[in-house]
Structures are given as structure tokens and as C-alpha cells.
Design an enzyme around this catalytic site. Structure first.
Site, PDB file in Angstrom:
ATOM      1  N   ASP A 146       0.813  -1.214   0.000  1.00 34.01           N
ATOM      2  CA  ASP A 146       0.000   0.000   0.000  1.00 34.01           C
ATOM      3  C   ASP A 146       0.848   1.266   0.000  1.00 34.01           C
ATOM      4  O   ASP A 146       0.514   2.250  -0.636  1.00 34.01           O
ATOM      5  CB  ASP A 146      -0.908   0.032   1.243  1.00 34.01           C
ATOM      6  CG  ASP A 146      -1.940  -1.068   1.187  1.00 34.01           C
ATOM      7  OD1 ASP A 146      -1.971  -1.772   0.158  1.00 34.01           O
ATOM      8  OD2 ASP A 146      -2.693  -1.215   2.159  1.00 34.01           O
ATOM      9  N   ASP A 152       0.664   4.281  -2.624  1.00 32.10           N
ATOM     10  CA  ASP A 152       0.347   5.648  -2.229  1.00 32.10           C
ATOM     11  C   ASP A 152       1.393   6.647  -2.712  1.00 32.10           C
ATOM     12  O   ASP A 152       1.072   7.768  -3.105  1.00 32.10           O
ATOM     13  CB  ASP A 152       0.206   5.748  -0.703  1.00 32.10           C
ATOM     14  CG  ASP A 152      -1.051   5.050  -0.220  1.00 32.10           C
ATOM     15  OD1 ASP A 152      -1.933   4.797  -1.060  1.00 32.10           O
ATOM     16  OD2 ASP A 152      -1.136   4.749   0.984  1.00 32.10           O
ATOM     17  N   SER A 193     -36.004  -8.817 -15.614  1.00 31.80           N
ATOM     18  CA  SER A 193     -35.958  -9.549 -14.361  1.00 31.80           C
ATOM     19  C   SER A 193     -35.661 -11.016 -14.717  1.00 31.80           C
ATOM     20  O   SER A 193     -35.442 -11.324 -15.889  1.00 31.80           O
ATOM     21  CB  SER A 193     -37.333  -9.357 -13.740  1.00 31.80           C
ATOM     22  OG  SER A 193     -37.466 -10.039 -12.582  1.00 31.80           O
ATOM     23  N   LEU A 194     -35.641 -11.913 -13.742  1.00 30.50           N
ATOM     24  CA  LEU A 194     -35.400 -13.326 -14.034  1.00 30.50           C
ATOM     25  C   LEU A 194     -36.565 -14.144 -13.501  1.00 30.50           C
ATOM     26  O   LEU A 194     -37.135 -13.821 -12.464  1.00 30.50           O
ATOM     27  CB  LEU A 194     -34.116 -13.803 -13.353  1.00 30.50           C
ATOM     28  CG  LEU A 194     -32.777 -13.306 -13.884  1.00 30.50           C
ATOM     29  CD1 LEU A 194     -31.662 -13.674 -12.916  1.00 30.50           C
ATOM     30  CD2 LEU A 194     -32.503 -13.878 -15.264  1.00 30.50           C
ATOM     31  N   GLU A 223     -24.131 -19.695 -13.078  1.00 34.81           N
ATOM     32  CA  GLU A 223     -23.430 -18.629 -12.366  1.00 34.81           C
ATOM     33  C   GLU A 223     -24.081 -18.453 -11.008  1.00 34.81           C
ATOM     34  O   GLU A 223     -25.216 -18.855 -10.805  1.00 34.81           O
ATOM     35  CB  GLU A 223     -23.554 -17.307 -13.134  1.00 34.81           C
ATOM     36  CG  GLU A 223     -22.855 -17.312 -14.470  1.00 34.81           C
ATOM     37  CD  GLU A 223     -23.301 -16.130 -15.333  1.00 34.81           C
ATOM     38  OE1 GLU A 223     -23.578 -15.054 -14.767  1.00 34.81           O
ATOM     39  OE2 GLU A 223     -23.389 -16.309 -16.555  1.00 34.81           O
ATOM     40  N   LYS A 232     -25.908 -16.175  -8.201  1.00 31.93           N
ATOM     41  CA  LYS A 232     -26.750 -14.979  -8.221  1.00 31.93           C
ATOM     42  C   LYS A 232     -26.314 -14.092  -7.063  1.00 31.93           C
ATOM     43  O   LYS A 232     -26.594 -14.370  -5.902  1.00 31.93           O
ATOM     44  CB  LYS A 232     -28.217 -15.363  -8.076  1.00 31.93           C
ATOM     45  CG  LYS A 232     -29.172 -14.221  -8.307  1.00 31.93           C
ATOM     46  CD  LYS A 232     -30.581 -14.741  -8.553  1.00 31.93           C
ATOM     47  CE  LYS A 232     -31.541 -13.640  -8.961  1.00 31.93           C
ATOM     48  NZ  LYS A 232     -31.897 -12.732  -7.890  1.00 31.93           N
ATOM     49  N   ASP A 239     -26.177 -11.009  -4.598  1.00 29.46           N
ATOM     50  CA  ASP A 239     -27.261 -10.251  -4.005  1.00 29.46           C
ATOM     51  C   ASP A 239     -26.795  -8.845  -3.652  1.00 29.46           C
ATOM     52  O   ASP A 239     -26.178  -8.624  -2.618  1.00 29.46           O
ATOM     53  CB  ASP A 239     -27.748 -10.992  -2.750  1.00 29.46           C
ATOM     54  CG  ASP A 239     -29.167 -10.602  -2.400  1.00 29.46           C
ATOM     55  OD1 ASP A 239     -29.808  -9.906  -3.220  1.00 29.46           O
ATOM     56  OD2 ASP A 239     -29.629 -10.972  -1.315  1.00 29.46           O
ATOM     57  N   GLU A 249     -23.545  -6.682 -10.708  1.00 29.92           N
ATOM     58  CA  GLU A 249     -24.170  -6.474  -9.418  1.00 29.92           C
ATOM     59  C   GLU A 249     -23.151  -5.792  -8.516  1.00 29.92           C
ATOM     60  O   GLU A 249     -22.006  -6.234  -8.433  1.00 29.92           O
ATOM     61  CB  GLU A 249     -24.546  -7.851  -8.869  1.00 29.92           C
ATOM     62  CG  GLU A 249     -25.568  -7.834  -7.808  1.00 29.92           C
ATOM     63  CD  GLU A 249     -27.022  -7.741  -8.300  1.00 29.92           C
ATOM     64  OE1 GLU A 249     -27.269  -7.653  -9.519  1.00 29.92           O
ATOM     65  OE2 GLU A 249     -27.898  -7.716  -7.433  1.00 29.92           O
ATOM     66  N   TYR A 269     -21.624  -9.979 -15.064  1.00 25.88           N
ATOM     67  CA  TYR A 269     -22.143 -11.265 -15.554  1.00 25.88           C
ATOM     68  C   TYR A 269     -22.697 -11.245 -16.968  1.00 25.88           C
ATOM     69  O   TYR A 269     -23.135 -12.260 -17.464  1.00 25.88           O
ATOM     70  CB  TYR A 269     -23.199 -11.808 -14.600  1.00 25.88           C
ATOM     71  CG  TYR A 269     -24.358 -10.854 -14.374  1.00 25.88           C
ATOM     72  CD1 TYR A 269     -25.292 -10.596 -15.371  1.00 25.88           C
ATOM     73  CD2 TYR A 269     -24.497 -10.189 -13.155  1.00 25.88           C
ATOM     74  CE1 TYR A 269     -26.326  -9.716 -15.173  1.00 25.88           C
ATOM     75  CE2 TYR A 269     -25.541  -9.315 -12.945  1.00 25.88           C
ATOM     76  CZ  TYR A 269     -26.448  -9.077 -13.953  1.00 25.88           C
ATOM     77  OH  TYR A 269     -27.473  -8.197 -13.755  1.00 25.88           O
ATOM     78  N   CYS A 281     -33.584   4.166  28.226  1.00 25.62           N
ATOM     79  CA  CYS A 281     -33.534   4.414  29.661  1.00 25.62           C
ATOM     80  C   CYS A 281     -32.931   5.811  29.826  1.00 25.62           C
ATOM     81  O   CYS A 281     -31.811   6.060  29.415  1.00 25.62           O
ATOM     82  CB  CYS A 281     -32.657   3.387  30.368  1.00 25.62           C
ATOM     83  SG  CYS A 281     -32.232   3.910  32.043  1.00 25.62           S
TER      84      CYS A 281
HETATM   85  P1  AMP Z   1     -34.751 -10.574  -9.772  1.00 19.65           P
HETATM   86  O1  AMP Z   1     -34.377  -9.277  -9.123  1.00 19.65           O
HETATM   87  O2  AMP Z   1     -35.067 -11.659  -8.796  1.00 19.65           O
HETATM   88  O3  AMP Z   1     -35.736 -10.412 -10.862  1.00 19.65           O
HETATM   89  O4  AMP Z   1     -33.408 -11.114 -10.432  1.00 19.65           O
HETATM   90  C1  AMP Z   1     -32.789 -10.403 -11.462  1.00 19.65           C
HETATM   91  C2  AMP Z   1     -31.539  -9.761 -10.940  1.00 19.65           C
HETATM   92  O5  AMP Z   1     -30.589 -10.722 -10.531  1.00 19.65           O
HETATM   93  C3  AMP Z   1     -30.849  -9.000 -12.024  1.00 19.65           C
HETATM   94  O6  AMP Z   1     -31.305  -7.691 -12.075  1.00 19.65           O
HETATM   95  C4  AMP Z   1     -29.406  -9.073 -11.630  1.00 19.65           C
HETATM   96  O7  AMP Z   1     -29.002  -7.832 -11.095  1.00 19.65           O
HETATM   97  C5  AMP Z   1     -29.324 -10.111 -10.546  1.00 19.65           C
HETATM   98  N1  AMP Z   1     -28.234 -11.066 -10.776  1.00 19.65           N
HETATM   99  C6  AMP Z   1     -27.322 -11.426  -9.844  1.00 19.65           C
HETATM  100  N2  AMP Z   1     -26.445 -12.300 -10.324  1.00 19.65           N
HETATM  101  C7  AMP Z   1     -26.755 -12.509 -11.626  1.00 19.65           C
HETATM  102  C8  AMP Z   1     -26.183 -13.303 -12.662  1.00 19.65           C
HETATM  103  N3  AMP Z   1     -25.117 -14.084 -12.451  1.00 19.65           N
HETATM  104  N4  AMP Z   1     -26.772 -13.260 -13.885  1.00 19.65           N
HETATM  105  C9  AMP Z   1     -27.872 -12.482 -14.087  1.00 19.65           C
HETATM  106  N5  AMP Z   1     -28.448 -11.715 -13.140  1.00 19.65           N
HETATM  107  C10 AMP Z   1     -27.904 -11.719 -11.917  1.00 19.65           C
HETATM  108 ZN    ZN Z   2     -31.275   2.144  33.211  1.00 18.94          ZN
END
Ligand code: AMP
Ligand code: ZN
Length: 664
Positions: A31, A35, A80-81, A110, A112, A114, A169, A221, A420
Site C-alpha cells: 500500500d 500511495d 428480471s429473471l 453462475e 446470483k 445479491d 451487481e 455477468y 432508559c
Molecule cells: P430478480 O431481481 O429476482 O428479478 O433477479 C434479477 C436480478 O438478478 C438482475 O437484475 C441481476 O441484477 C441479478 N443477478 C445477480 N447475479 C446474476 C447473474 N449471475 N446473472 C444475471 N443476473 C444476476
Molecule cells: Zn437504566
């Protein structure tokens, strides 16, 4: 070597080190070296503004402010999925595919991730835009914030399509999440609930310098665009890696649903070892041509399917509800459970958050409850199994008095928690405050630990942190497990704390909502404790980034006679209650009382430095132009609406050079 080449080669070098560190996780320099190189680049760039580059690695620290995020229509919709939860669901999906596609179909599996979805647009190898998913059709432009995320390449490597979008993501790994929460707890603030919400919240912060401080990561992804050089999803991932993107290695090419299921089984267990949250697997048809043939439903691609992991859940008995008192007096109800295995650990306790939560779920002692472990720090109770409720069960009556000092609890409007109010007489509050005072980021008193503090309080030797300075070896030696040597160290540590700088003493006082950053801001602005003690709410909110809530808490703290006596005692003991002469020397009153708006892009100083200059010289930085604004400091590309506003209000506009002349 010409200056231009020198700058260019430093930028390339830093970019490469960033890549090794944040994308490959395998740095080749430490580091400090990094820097030094960064500093060298920053100095050259400051001297030679003609070589400004918005994608320079020196700009990763942020500083750009976004007041209103622009809405951007996605060129390619972000779908969406569809979700599946079982082997049967996946086999059904395969059948639907076979009806449309002739020939063999391969799948890419892959994880998913979050977090918060993001779409990045690159043109000629540089990042031009980052947009949130929004409703799928249009999202928010969060480019300034995303640019501070170090695993997002600002400049691509190797071969890349001329123009394309890449989706991913943005996640907040557990480690960083926990660290952020520790800091919030230290400041007496509610911890963030989970990494996902914190990640998406971060993208909408107005100050990108704040985003830069958060350890976010971007996992990619999928590439969208025309005339792409690959023909399968699997190859697209590899090609994204070549360009410098962070694409997790877990992705696997499989030839059948059976193999897909093996992948799911494996990761259902091993995902707990990953540094960030995942909530399932995404299965995608590998061939891009087949993807095209399959197309989309109104909501999701037919060529992809999410498989949701079952949230880890168990049921167990709730033996007892107890209540904890924090250092700020906040009451937290805790469920004491019959110990049970969950996601690889033994769970004995779960958080119940507050009274509303208990009432909503009608949680009672003796109930059989379902416990779930999500991204939260401690597991939570999600439901009660009413069929197992004992016949003599009694509804929970939330406590009305403090379990430690029996004082009646208060709950302010709009506050979810009970408190309290016995600030000076409630043991856990007293101990908690002293523990905070001595903690590493506050006074960092060596030789004194949390348990010893509790012992000292329980033995009646101290009752607030100023009492620490009255201790001597003779008084503490009789304490349990206190040896000669440790007693000496303790006294030495306490003595050394008298040298800790003012801003840290201010943080150590434990004023609610005054965390490290706020303490620094206040110290710098007011310069000594007496000025803060007499400041009104209005004086306080006039300081950049100090809001109503903090201001009220500060006024509240200093209006108490006990606290005034406490501060006097600290003063008598020689603690640093004003800025050091050295720090003061860098500050002037040249801009005192002036409210200044900064707008545009600057050449010789960064936006952050410019603001610091204003504050160091006594001025106040405000974010929007109003009749109260005294000056606007304008760099290149000042927004036309701001320009108009400044002109119509007849507010003088200073150029960067003019401003620097003034503060020089
Ligand atoms: P959902 O929100 O349940 O409709 O799922 C869709 C979301 O899953 C997408 O908007 C992506 O951001 C997310 N996601 C996370 N990992 C993946 C992946 N490996 N491939 C595609 N989508 C993904
Ligand atoms: Zn107290």
C-alpha cells in the site's frame, strides 16, 4: 521523458496495480508504494492541468456531488429473471426450451449475487455511464459514484467492442459491511440491517467521496451490444475478464440439467465461504444464437432461469426474552433460544429489534419460532409456529422500566426504540460510555480493557471517564487479577491519553450521533470545546454536513450540568480540548461568515481540496445557490442552470485562480 509520457506511464502503472489488487485479489506492491506513486501522479496532474483525464486513477477518491440523479432510459431493457425452486421446475424449463430449439443445449451456471444491479456503458474502452436497473426500462445515472468503486475499470485492457453495455451487481462484502457497522455502533447509531440494502443505498449517496470510502465491489455477468466478438455466454465472461472486469470464477459450463443440479448442490453449501452474499444460481443458455431464438417474455428472458437457495431456516424454542441496555440507553430485546444448528453455526440468541416487531409477530416466551439467517449480523425470528403454542401461553408485555436501574423507559415519537433516560445512574450506560472512551478509535488507552472498566465501575472506583485520571497504582492493585506490571501499564496508558488530539477527545465523549467524522468537522470548525459548548442549534447546522439531529444532540449534551462538570474535570487533568497550535496555523478567518458554492471541474486542485481550503479559511461550503450564497467558485463546465441562477441573484463568480489568490 516528457511530462505527458510521465503522467501517462504513472496512470498505466497505477491502473495495473488497481487491477491486480481489486480484480485479481493479488497485489504485487504494498500500500505504501502504491500511495507514493499515486501522490507523484497527483502532484504532476496538479502542476499540469492541461493533461486532465476524467478517468485518471487519481480520481478514484471521489468528491463529485450529485443532487438529483438523472433518469436514463436503458438502451437495452434490464429484464428480471424467472425463479425456480426445485429440480422439477428446472426440468420443466428444459422441456420448454427443447420445444423451441433443435439440437443440443448447453448451460452456463453462475452465482446470483445479491446486491444492486448496475449497467455500465463503455465507449472506445472508457466508462461513460453507470445506470441502476430502476424499473428495468429506465434507471438513475450514478456514474460519479460508481467511478469510485475500484474494481470497476475506468479504462479497458486489450481488445474490446467499440461500444457496449456490461451488466453486473454491486455488492458489499461481509467484512466491509461489519466494519461499517462497528463504526456506526461506536457513534451510537443504529447498525445497517444487511449488505444488500446498504450497497444500493450507497449508490444514491450525494457525495461520491463518501461512496469511495465504502468497500463496494462490482461483479459482472453479462455483455449486451451489437457485433460482439464471441458467440456464447461462457466466452463472453472470459472476454470480460480479459478486458479487466471482475467476473467470479465460479461460472461453469454444463451440458445437462443433472450437472446444473450438482452445481446448485455444491454452492448451496459452499456459498457460506464466499466473501459476499449470494441468494441463488442463475442458469443461462450458453449459445447466444439460441438465446436470440428463445427471446423474452413480458418480464424475463426465456433463456435464463434463477434458482433460489432456500434461506436457511430452523425452528426452535424461545426460552426467554431479555433486554439489553446499550451505552446510549437504547433497549434491545433479545430472544434466548434453545441452541440450534443453523448455516454452520450454533445459534443461541436472535435479535427482536424493538417492541413493534414483537407485537407484530406476537412473539411469546415458550413459543416454537422459526429462525432465519440472511445477511444480517445476528439471526432473526421470522414467524411463530402457532400450532405448537402452549395452552397457558401469555402475551409478551414489553418492559416499562429499565432492567438495570428500574428507571421508567421513554420512547420518543418516531423512534422505534425505548430508552432508559437515567444517563448518569444506569450501570450499563456508565460502563458502555467509559468503554467507548477508552476504545481504539477514541482515546486508545493501552493497558485498559472493557472488562477492567466494568470491574472499576462495579468496585465503585470510577463512575465516569474523568475519574480515570484520579486513579493510581495503589487503588487498583487490590483488584482481581491485577498484577504490579499491568497496574503500571494501566496508569501509563491513562497518562498518555492526555496527548490525544482534540478531535478524538471529542469523539470519545460519546455524544450521541457524534461519530469520528462529525467530531473532526466540529473540532475544525469550532476549534475548542468551549465554543462547541455554547453553540446554538443554528450555529451547529451552519457547519457543513451537520444536520438538525446531530445539532440537537450536541446542544443537549452540553446543557447538562453533569456533563459541564465532566468537561471541567477533563480540562483540569490537562486533556486536549482545543486544536493544536500546529493545526490552527493552517487555518485562517479570511472567509469567515461566507457561504460558498463550488461548481464545475477544477484544474489545479481537486474538488475535495477546494472545499477543505474553504473550510480551513473559515468559510462554509454549501451545495446549492441561494440568496444567502456569497460567492460561487466556478471551474470548467459549470452547469448552465447554476450559471443563470448565480447571475440572476447577482452572486459574484470567482474563477479557480481568483479563488486560490484569495486564500494563498
Ligand atoms: P430478480 O431481481 O429476482 O428479478 O433477479 C434479477 C436480478 O438478478 C438482475 O437484475 C441481476 O441484477 C441479478 N443477478 C445477480 N447475479 C446474476 C447473474 N449471475 N446473472 C444475471 N443476473 C444476476
Ligand atoms: Zn437504566
Amino acid at each position: 521523458m516528457s511530462i505527458a509520457t510521465q503522467i501517462q506511464s504513472l496512470r498505466n502503472e497505477l491502473r495495473e496495480h488497481n487491477y491486480k489488487y481489486y480484480v485479481l485479489d493479488s497485489p504485487t506492491i504494498d500500500d505504501f508504494e502504491f500511495d507514493m506513486k499515486l501522490k507523484e501522479l497527483q502532484e504532476l496532474e496538479a502542476k499540469h492541468p492541461e493533461f486532465f483525464d476524467p478517468n485518471s486513477p487519481s480520481l478514484r477518491v471521489g468528491g463529485e456531488i450529485t443532487k438529483n440523479f438523472q433518469t436514463v432510459v436503458h438502451e437495452h431493457r434490464m429484464y428480471s429473471l424467472d425463479n425456480s425452486y426445485s429440480k422439477e421446475d428446472l426440468l420443466d424449463w428444459e422441456k420448454r426450451i427443447e420445444k423451441i430449439i433443435d439440437g443440443t443445449v448447453e448451460f452456463v451456471c453462475e452465482l446470483k449475487y445479491d446486491g444492486a444491479s448496475i449497467s455500465l456503458t463503455y465507449e472506445n474502452g472508457t466508462l461513460v455511464r453507470a445506470v441502476t436497473r430502476g424499473d428495468g426500462t429506465q434507471g438513475d445515472d450514478v456514474t460519479a459514484n460508481v467511478k469510485t468503486i475500484k474494481s470497476v475499470p475506468l479504462q479497458l485492457k486489450g481488445d474490446y467492442p467499440e461500444k457496449f453495455e456490461i451488466r453486473g451487481e454491486i455488492v458489499l462484502p461481509y467484512e466491509g459491511f461489519h466494519k461499517m457497522n462497528e463504526e456506526r455502533l461506536e457513534a451510537g447509531e443504529e447498525p445497517y440491517r444487511n449488505p444488500r440494502n446498504t450497497a444500493s443505498g450507497s449508490l444514491k449517496l450525494q457525495d461520491s467521496a463518501e461512496v469511495a470510502k465504502r468497500p463496494l465491489e462490482c461483479l459482472l455477468y453479462g455483455i449486451v451490444g451489437r457485433n460482439l466478438a464471441f458467440s456464447t455466454q461462457y466466452d463472453s465472461l472470459e472476454s470480460a475478464r480479459q478486458m479487466g472486469f471482475k467476473v467470479p470464477e465460479a461460472a461453469k459450463l454444463t451440458k445437462s440439467v443433472d450437472e446444473v443440479l450438482k452445481f446448485i448442490e455444491y454452492w448451496d453449501v459452499h456459498r457460506h465461504n464466499l466473501p459476499y452474499e449470494t441468494d441463488g444460481v442463475v442458469v443461462k443458455v450458453n449459445s447466444l444464437q439460441q438465446q436470440e431464438e428463445l427471446g423474452y417474455t413480458a418480464k424475463a428472458p426465456r433463456w435464463a432461469m434463477a434458482y433460489k437457495f432456500k434461506a436457511e431456516q430452523v425452528s426452535t424454542r424461545l426460552n426467554e426474552i431479555t433486554y439489553q441496555v446499550g451505552r446510549t440507553g437504547a433497549i434491545t430485546p433479545v430472544a434466548n433460544l434453545e441452541p440450534v444448528e443453523l448455516a454452520g453455526t450454533t445459534v443461541k440468541r436472535a435479535s427482536l429489534h424493538n417492541a413493534d416487531q414483537i407485537e407484530k409477530l406476537d412473539i411469546r416466551e415458550g413459543d416454537e419460532v422459526y429462525v432465519e439467517k440472511g445477511g444480517e449480523i445476528i439471526p432473526k425470528i421470522i414467524a411463530v409456529d402457532l400450532s405448537k403454542r402452549p395452552s397457558d401461553s401469555q402475551p409478551t408485555h414489553y418492559i416499562t422500566h429499565c432492567p438495570e436501574c428500574q428507571t421508567e423507559l421513554v420512547r420518543e415519537e418516531g423512534d422505534a426504540k425505548h430508552y432508559c433516560p437515567n444517563y448518569n445512574g444506569c450501570k450499563p450506560q456508565i460502563i458502555g460510555r467509559i468503554q467507548h472512551y477508552i476504545s481504539r478509535k477514541a482515546m486508545d488507552i493501552e493497558g485498559l480493557g472493557g472488562e477492567t472498566v466494568a470491574l472499576l465501575v462495579n468496585e465503585g472506583l470510577i463512575s465516569d471517564y474523568s475519574d480515570l485520571y484520579g486513579l493510581n497504582k495503589e487503588v487498583i492493585l487490590p483488584l482481581e487479577r491485577m498484577a504490579e506490571k499491568s497496574a503500571e501499564n494501566l496508569i501509563k496508558g491513562i497518562e498518555a491519553s492526555k496527548k490525544i488530539p482534540f478531535e478524538r477527545v471529542l469523539f470519545a465523549l460519546g455524544i450521541r450521533y457524534v461519530g469520528e467524522t462529525v467530531a473532526k468537522k466540529l473540532a475544525k470548525h469550532f476549534k475548542n470545546i468551549d465554543a462547541i459548548a455554547i453553540a446554538s442549534t443554528e450555529d451547529l447546522v451552519a457547519v457543513d454536513e451537520i444536520g438538525e439531529r446531530i445539532a440537537e444532540s450536541v446542544v443537549d449534551f452540553f446543557s447538562s450540568e453533569e456533563n459541564k462538570a465532566l468537561i471541567d474535570k477533563l480540562k483540569l487533568n490537562g486533556l486536549q480540548l482545543e486544536l493544536s497550535a500546529e493545526k490552527l496555523a493552517n487555518q485562517t478567518d479570511k472567509l469567515k461568515g461566507l457561504s460558498i458554492v463550488v461548481s464545475g471541474v477544477f484544474e489545479t486542485v481537486s474538488r475535495t481540496e477546494l472545499k477543505k481550503l474553504i473550510e480551513d479559511n473559515g468559510g462554509k461550503v454549501s451545495s446549492s445557490i441561494s440568496s444567502k450564497t456569497n460567492y460561487v467558485v466556478a471551474g470548467a463546465n459549470m452547469g448552465p442552470s447554476k450559471q443563470k441562477k448565480a447571475e440572476s441573484l447577482k452572486i459574484p463568480i470567482l474563477s479557480e485562480q481568483e479563488f486560490l489568490e484569495i486564500v494563498k
